[in-house]
Enzyme design. Sequence first.
Site, PDB file in Angstrom:
ATOM      1  N   ARG A 168       0.702  -1.147   0.157  1.00 62.09           N
ATOM      2  CA  ARG A 168       0.003   0.028   0.010  1.00 62.09           C
ATOM      3  C   ARG A 168       0.633   1.359   0.028  1.00 62.09           C
ATOM      4  O   ARG A 168       0.528   2.222  -0.756  1.00 62.09           O
ATOM      5  CB  ARG A 168      -1.110   0.147   1.297  1.00 62.09           C
ATOM      6  CG  ARG A 168      -2.026  -0.744   1.169  1.00 62.09           C
ATOM      7  CD  ARG A 168      -2.499  -1.359   2.398  1.00 62.09           C
ATOM      8  NE  ARG A 168      -1.601  -2.381   2.810  1.00 62.09           N
ATOM      9  CZ  ARG A 168      -1.602  -3.726   2.537  1.00 62.09           C
ATOM     10  NH1 ARG A 168      -3.020  -4.170   1.904  1.00 62.09           N
ATOM     11  NH2 ARG A 168      -0.731  -4.609   2.488  1.00 62.09           N
ATOM     12  N   HIS A 227       4.393   5.953  11.813  1.00 61.24           N
ATOM     13  CA  HIS A 227       4.026   5.805  10.319  1.00 61.24           C
ATOM     14  C   HIS A 227       2.842   6.845  10.197  1.00 61.24           C
ATOM     15  O   HIS A 227       1.713   6.897  10.103  1.00 61.24           O
ATOM     16  CB  HIS A 227       3.477   4.318  10.227  1.00 61.24           C
ATOM     17  CG  HIS A 227       3.130   3.906   8.663  1.00 61.24           C
ATOM     18  ND1 HIS A 227       3.064   4.833   7.791  1.00 61.24           N
ATOM     19  CD2 HIS A 227       2.455   2.858   8.279  1.00 61.24           C
ATOM     20  CE1 HIS A 227       2.741   4.133   6.435  1.00 61.24           C
ATOM     21  NE2 HIS A 227       2.540   2.594   6.872  1.00 61.24           N
TER      22      HIS A 227
HETATM   23  N1   CP Z   1      -0.489  -0.061   6.030  1.00 62.48           N
HETATM   24  C1   CP Z   1       0.668  -0.310   5.238  1.00 62.48           C
HETATM   25  O1   CP Z   1       1.733   0.423   5.760  1.00 62.48           O
HETATM   26  O2   CP Z   1       0.601  -1.083   4.391  1.00 62.48           O
HETATM   27  P1   CP Z   1       2.083  -1.843   3.633  1.00 62.48           P
HETATM   28  O3   CP Z   1       2.952  -2.413   4.598  1.00 62.48           O
HETATM   29  O4   CP Z   1       1.643  -2.664   2.415  1.00 62.48           O
HETATM   30  O5   CP Z   1       2.705  -0.643   2.969  1.00 62.48           O
END
Ligand code: CP
Length: 315
Positions: free
Chosen positions: A54, A132
């Site tokens: 994502r 994040h």
């Molecule tokens: N939610 C998220 O960070 O997904 P990914 O690890 O796929 O980027």
Amino acid sequence: HDHLLGIEPLAPADIATLLDLADQYAALNRREVKHTDALTGLTQINMFFENSTRTQASFELAGKRLGADVMNMAMQASSIKKGETLIDTATTLNAMHPDLLVVRHPQSGAVDLLAQKVNCAVLNAGDGRHEHPTQALLDALTIRRAKGRLHRLSVAICGDIAHSRVARSNIILLGKMENRIRLIGPPTLMPARIDEFGVEVFDDMEEGLKGVDVVMMLRLQRERMDGGFIPSEREYYHRFGLDAEKLVHAAPDAIVMHPGPMNRGVEIDGELADDVARSVIREQVEMGVAVRMAAMDLLARRLRVRRAEQSDKGV
Ligand code: CP
């Protein structure tokens, strides 16, 4: 702000400004022609030292829709494998004059350190169990669109809180916007100094979910459990996995969220995850592109102002 390293330094007004702009990009993203020129002429480098679907895809699409020249470093094939350090890699790429660096790294604090060594805008795409920020911002936008506001809501964050940068960034953001936060999970998966967060803690889903407006599920992050407590999937799902039966205890119009990647039948029932009447998981992914466009647009504006100031001073 010159970088986006975490939610911590942002004021509620900064968050609102970013989400307002992201709303505009969300509308643009639903049109057939999605291009703008906010980042035309600028170079964006994505460096992902840890797997991603994502975040990597949405940062790449966001940069391209804003007109930037986007390069994805294949970190698995890079000279990191030959022993080059993170900082040497970053300063090497910095010598190629990028304007935006998007970095994901398995170690907490690695992205902050890197930001001190380069002279472009750095965006944290997830560092260890620290922050994040764009995930928390896309979650906030999803909540605001679904609930019509981002304050005075009761939000339950459930599961593996201890290893989760998503939980940490969300707790900070939702706290700044004056929401009530409940953490639900086994005591072994709660962070050590939980009292500092100003949250309520539960180890029982029925009790913790009572009347909440938002239910945010988290993945069991086995890759960060390094030999410690790893619950059995069946037992975990029975006690902490979200299904329709447990969701009954939340408010009747409560929304269900998950940052992904999700493990169906471990932290969430697959049918509930796909139920668009309750689940906003797909909307979260959609808002991910819009939020990252807004974040990079705002940082690029700041970058241009800073460069104009330096050029006026003859630096
Ligand atoms: N939610 C998220 O960070 O997904 P990914 O690890 O796929 O980027």
